[in-house]
Scaffold this motif. Structure first.
Motif, PDB file in Angstrom:
ATOM      1  N   GLU A 208       0.828  -1.210   0.000  1.00  0.00           N
ATOM      2  CA  GLU A 208       0.000   0.000   0.000  1.00  0.00           C
ATOM      3  C   GLU A 208       0.860   1.257   0.000  1.00  0.00           C
ATOM      4  O   GLU A 208       0.607   2.206  -0.746  1.00  0.00           O
ATOM      5  CB  GLU A 208      -0.925  -0.008   1.216  1.00  0.00           C
ATOM      6  CG  GLU A 208      -1.846   1.211   1.265  1.00  0.00           C
ATOM      7  CD  GLU A 208      -2.625   1.298   2.567  1.00  0.00           C
ATOM      8  OE1 GLU A 208      -3.367   2.279   2.728  1.00  0.00           O
ATOM      9  OE2 GLU A 208      -2.469   0.398   3.426  1.00  0.00           O
ATOM     10  N   LEU A 209       1.899   1.264   0.842  1.00  0.00           N
ATOM     11  CA  LEU A 209       2.788   2.418   0.913  1.00  0.00           C
ATOM     12  C   LEU A 209       3.600   2.555  -0.376  1.00  0.00           C
ATOM     13  O   LEU A 209       3.787   3.663  -0.900  1.00  0.00           O
ATOM     14  CB  LEU A 209       3.725   2.285   2.117  1.00  0.00           C
ATOM     15  CG  LEU A 209       4.616   3.499   2.414  1.00  0.00           C
ATOM     16  CD1 LEU A 209       3.775   4.737   2.699  1.00  0.00           C
ATOM     17  CD2 LEU A 209       5.542   3.199   3.592  1.00  0.00           C
ATOM     18  N   TYR A 210       4.072   1.431  -0.889  1.00  0.00           N
ATOM     19  CA  TYR A 210       4.828   1.411  -2.141  1.00  0.00           C
ATOM     20  C   TYR A 210       4.000   2.032  -3.274  1.00  0.00           C
ATOM     21  O   TYR A 210       4.468   2.913  -3.992  1.00  0.00           O
ATOM     22  CB  TYR A 210       5.198  -0.034  -2.473  1.00  0.00           C
ATOM     23  CG  TYR A 210       5.956  -0.239  -3.774  1.00  0.00           C
ATOM     24  CD1 TYR A 210       7.338  -0.384  -3.778  1.00  0.00           C
ATOM     25  CD2 TYR A 210       5.286  -0.313  -4.996  1.00  0.00           C
ATOM     26  CE1 TYR A 210       8.041  -0.596  -4.958  1.00  0.00           C
ATOM     27  CE2 TYR A 210       5.967  -0.510  -6.190  1.00  0.00           C
ATOM     28  CZ  TYR A 210       7.346  -0.655  -6.158  1.00  0.00           C
ATOM     29  OH  TYR A 210       8.038  -0.857  -7.337  1.00  0.00           O
ATOM     30  N   ASP A 211       2.764   1.586  -3.404  1.00  0.00           N
ATOM     31  CA  ASP A 211       1.893   2.099  -4.467  1.00  0.00           C
ATOM     32  C   ASP A 211       1.600   3.586  -4.272  1.00  0.00           C
ATOM     33  O   ASP A 211       1.510   4.358  -5.237  1.00  0.00           O
ATOM     34  CB  ASP A 211       0.587   1.309  -4.516  1.00  0.00           C
ATOM     35  CG  ASP A 211       0.775  -0.109  -5.028  1.00  0.00           C
ATOM     36  OD1 ASP A 211       1.833  -0.388  -5.643  1.00  0.00           O
ATOM     37  OD2 ASP A 211      -0.123  -0.948  -4.800  1.00  0.00           O
TER      38      ASP A 211
ATOM     39  N   ALA B 226       1.628  11.857  -9.854  1.00  0.00           N
ATOM     40  CA  ALA B 226       0.782  13.046  -9.712  1.00  0.00           C
ATOM     41  C   ALA B 226       1.593  14.339  -9.753  1.00  0.00           C
ATOM     42  O   ALA B 226       1.124  15.362 -10.262  1.00  0.00           O
ATOM     43  CB  ALA B 226      -0.002  12.975  -8.402  1.00  0.00           C
ATOM     44  N   GLU B 227       2.808  14.293  -9.217  1.00  0.00           N
ATOM     45  CA  GLU B 227       3.608  15.501  -9.076  1.00  0.00           C
ATOM     46  C   GLU B 227       4.474  15.806 -10.296  1.00  0.00           C
ATOM     47  O   GLU B 227       4.621  16.963 -10.685  1.00  0.00           O
ATOM     48  CB  GLU B 227       4.520  15.383  -7.839  1.00  0.00           C
ATOM     49  CG  GLU B 227       3.782  15.411  -6.515  1.00  0.00           C
ATOM     50  CD  GLU B 227       3.504  16.822  -6.035  1.00  0.00           C
ATOM     51  OE1 GLU B 227       3.940  17.773  -6.702  1.00  0.00           O
ATOM     52  OE2 GLU B 227       2.857  16.967  -4.986  1.00  0.00           O
ATOM     53  N   LEU B 228       5.054  14.776 -10.905  1.00  0.00           N
ATOM     54  CA  LEU B 228       6.039  14.997 -11.964  1.00  0.00           C
ATOM     55  C   LEU B 228       5.356  15.044 -13.324  1.00  0.00           C
ATOM     56  O   LEU B 228       5.432  14.110 -14.120  1.00  0.00           O
ATOM     57  CB  LEU B 228       7.115  13.907 -11.929  1.00  0.00           C
ATOM     58  CG  LEU B 228       7.851  13.709 -10.598  1.00  0.00           C
ATOM     59  CD1 LEU B 228       9.027  12.777 -10.766  1.00  0.00           C
ATOM     60  CD2 LEU B 228       8.310  15.037 -10.019  1.00  0.00           C
ATOM     61  N   VAL B 229       4.708  16.149 -13.578  1.00  0.00           N
ATOM     62  CA  VAL B 229       3.965  16.324 -14.825  1.00  0.00           C
ATOM     63  C   VAL B 229       4.579  17.479 -15.612  1.00  0.00           C
ATOM     64  O   VAL B 229       5.196  18.384 -15.042  1.00  0.00           O
ATOM     65  CB  VAL B 229       2.471  16.588 -14.560  1.00  0.00           C
ATOM     66  CG1 VAL B 229       1.831  15.385 -13.889  1.00  0.00           C
ATOM     67  CG2 VAL B 229       2.279  17.841 -13.699  1.00  0.00           C
TER      68      VAL B 229
ATOM     69  N   LYS C 243      -6.849  12.641  -2.444  1.00  0.00           N
ATOM     70  CA  LYS C 243      -6.179  12.048  -1.288  1.00  0.00           C
ATOM     71  C   LYS C 243      -6.399  10.544  -1.219  1.00  0.00           C
ATOM     72  O   LYS C 243      -5.550   9.799  -0.746  1.00  0.00           O
ATOM     73  CB  LYS C 243      -6.672  12.711   0.003  1.00  0.00           C
ATOM     74  CG  LYS C 243      -5.879  12.302   1.246  1.00  0.00           C
ATOM     75  CD  LYS C 243      -6.338  13.087   2.451  1.00  0.00           C
ATOM     76  CE  LYS C 243      -5.624  12.637   3.719  1.00  0.00           C
ATOM     77  NZ  LYS C 243      -4.193  12.860   3.685  1.00  0.00           N
ATOM     78  N   ALA C 244      -7.534  10.077  -1.720  1.00  0.00           N
ATOM     79  CA  ALA C 244      -7.781   8.638  -1.724  1.00  0.00           C
ATOM     80  C   ALA C 244      -6.744   7.904  -2.553  1.00  0.00           C
ATOM     81  O   ALA C 244      -6.416   6.749  -2.298  1.00  0.00           O
ATOM     82  CB  ALA C 244      -9.184   8.367  -2.278  1.00  0.00           C
ATOM     83  N   ALA C 245      -6.211   8.593  -3.550  1.00  0.00           N
ATOM     84  CA  ALA C 245      -5.213   7.968  -4.415  1.00  0.00           C
ATOM     85  C   ALA C 245      -3.800   8.366  -4.042  1.00  0.00           C
ATOM     86  O   ALA C 245      -2.863   7.590  -4.228  1.00  0.00           O
ATOM     87  CB  ALA C 245      -5.483   8.350  -5.869  1.00  0.00           C
ATOM     88  N   VAL C 246      -3.624   9.580  -3.506  1.00  0.00           N
ATOM     89  CA  VAL C 246      -2.298  10.116  -3.204  1.00  0.00           C
ATOM     90  C   VAL C 246      -2.300  10.685  -1.794  1.00  0.00           C
ATOM     91  O   VAL C 246      -2.993  11.654  -1.508  1.00  0.00           O
ATOM     92  CB  VAL C 246      -1.917  11.225  -4.208  1.00  0.00           C
ATOM     93  CG1 VAL C 246      -0.589  11.850  -3.826  1.00  0.00           C
ATOM     94  CG2 VAL C 246      -1.856  10.670  -5.627  1.00  0.00           C
TER      95      VAL C 246
END
Length: 427
Positions: free
Chosen positions: A4-7, A15-18, A169-172
């Protein structure tokens, strides 16, 4: 590392590196305006922008990309309406034509766009309102540069979502970032799970840095460093990051991969690491693992500060780069922690007075401090708990700096804006 933490860490990077074209604040304005025009469905008679002080501060002095060298909120919004592609989000102005630029110049002269300061709102706050042919539309962006919270057409809300980012937040979940787990993740990650985002970061950010060194952009901070300070890796690491900012702040149309919502931070967090990896003859895999460290350490710090504040994000980004250089040269958790603490204790609190050419110099200074912190940390030299904001634990030190950036510098942020818009007499 638990799955879970890995994912979650993989999703944070995705999400951030766009990619983003130009400084993210004028681009966010162009995106909001382009989206408002798209929603209304007809070309507007005018556009009104309502923006937070931090948005105004970060647009005032920077060249809008693909604008022919123009600056300002009215230019960004008008160009977004005229030639923007809202579906491209942070690359909204990528397909702008010469005709779009000429039409934008004329509309700006005619007062097509007006802008007002929105008070008592989030630091990142943009509302674009358009009207024409009996129709109106309004788009609101809050907290993140493409996070639309509300869309209104002809007086009726057709889209709304929570300001709390619960859906994202549910995803990230950035709250689960910490230095020890970031290093574990960098050690264990399957490179194929992060290759695409990191490969793009290396490609885009290296290209714009080379452009910044080859042409006379801005104050030419990167070129000055190489001209007068030599060409060893410590200078090249600073020069590459600064040169990318030289180009970007002066309207270079090349995209960059951002970090924490900022292209300058995206370049600062990556280019020094890339330069050190080349100097050390490291494999692509070793470089990617180091970039995992640099990106996540920077994001970890910024989650306490927020997207926009009076705290210069080049510091947190350079801190991530320094930590990654320590990691790639065999540094332990303790040595990486010393690098972070040494950087924060040295240059934490450099003020942000908007996006403009001097950002390149601040980047160079922050990277210099991070490299000093790296070399000190590798020989077990570190600023001690009780000295200023330094704590026994690296996480507490990061939180202290985050509190100062978010809360302590709030008044500073207001006064910087007042100076920039001539609302205060400093005599």
């Amino acid at each position: 590392m638990e799955r879970e933490l890995y994912d979650n860490y993989c999703r944070i990077l995705e999400a951030e590196l766009v990619p983003a074209l130009g400084c993210t604040e004028p681009i966010a304005i162009a995106y909001a305006a382009a989206k408002a025009r798209e929603v209304m469905g007809v070309f507007p008679e005018g556009v009104e922008m309502s923006c937070s002080g931090n948005i105004i501060k970060n647009v005032k002095g920077v060249t809008v990309p693909n604008s022919g060298g123009m600056k300002g909120i009215d230019v960004a919004a008008t160009l977004g309406v005229v030639g923007g592609d809202a579906d491209s989000q942070l690359e909204v102005l990528e397909k702008v034509t010469r005709e779009d630029i000429d039409r934008t110049k004329e509309l700006v002269k005619q007062g097509f766009c007006t802008c007002s300061l929105a008070e008592d709102v989030e630091n990142l706050y943009i509302v674009a309102r358009v009207w024409g042919q009996g129709h109106t539309a309004e788009v609101t962006i809050i907290n993140r540069h493409t996070y639309i919270t509300r869309i209104v057409k002809d007086g009726r809300a057709i889209f709304e979502r929570s300001l709390g980012l619960e859906g994202e937040k549910a995803a990230v979940d950035r709250s689960r970032l910490n230095v020890r787990d970031i290093l574990r993740f960098a050690d264990e990650v399957d490179i194929e799970d992060v290759r695409s985002v990191l490969e793009r970061q290396v490609k885009y950010n290296t290209a714009i840095a080379e452009a910044g060194l080859s042409k006379s952009y801005g104050a030419q901070v990167g070129r000055t460093l190489l001209q007068y300070f030599g060409s060893d890796v410590k200078v090249r690491a600073r020069a590459k990051a600064a040169a990318g900012s030289d180009a970007r702040m002066s309207g270079c149309s090349m995209p960059v991969v951002i970090n924490s919502g900022s292209g300058n931070q995206g370049m600062t967090v990556s280019l020094p690491v890339i330069e050190y990896a080349r100097e050390l003859n490291l494999s692509q895999e070793a470089l990617y693992r180091a970039l995992v460290v640099s990106n996540l350490i920077a994001i970890h710090q910024k989650k306490y500060i927020g997207s926009l504040s009076a705290y210069c994000g080049a510091v947190s980004a350079a801190c991530g780069a320094g930590a990654a250089i320590t990691y790639m040269t065999g540094g332990t958790y303790e040595e990486v922690s010393r690098t972070i603490v040494n950087t924060i204790a040295n240059v934490g609190g450099i003020v942000c007075d908007g996006a403009k050419s001097s950002c390149a110099a601040k980047i160079a200074s922050a990277v210099d401090a991070a490299l000093l912190a790296h070399y000190m940390g590798m020989v077990h030299r570190c600023f001690q708990p009780g000295e200023g904001i330094v704590e026994e634990d690296v996480e507490k030190t990061i939180k202290n700096m985050g509190y100062i950036g978010r809360v302590g510098m709030k008044k500073t942020d207001t006064e910087i804006l007042n100076i920039m818009i001539d609302k205060v007499n400093v005599e």
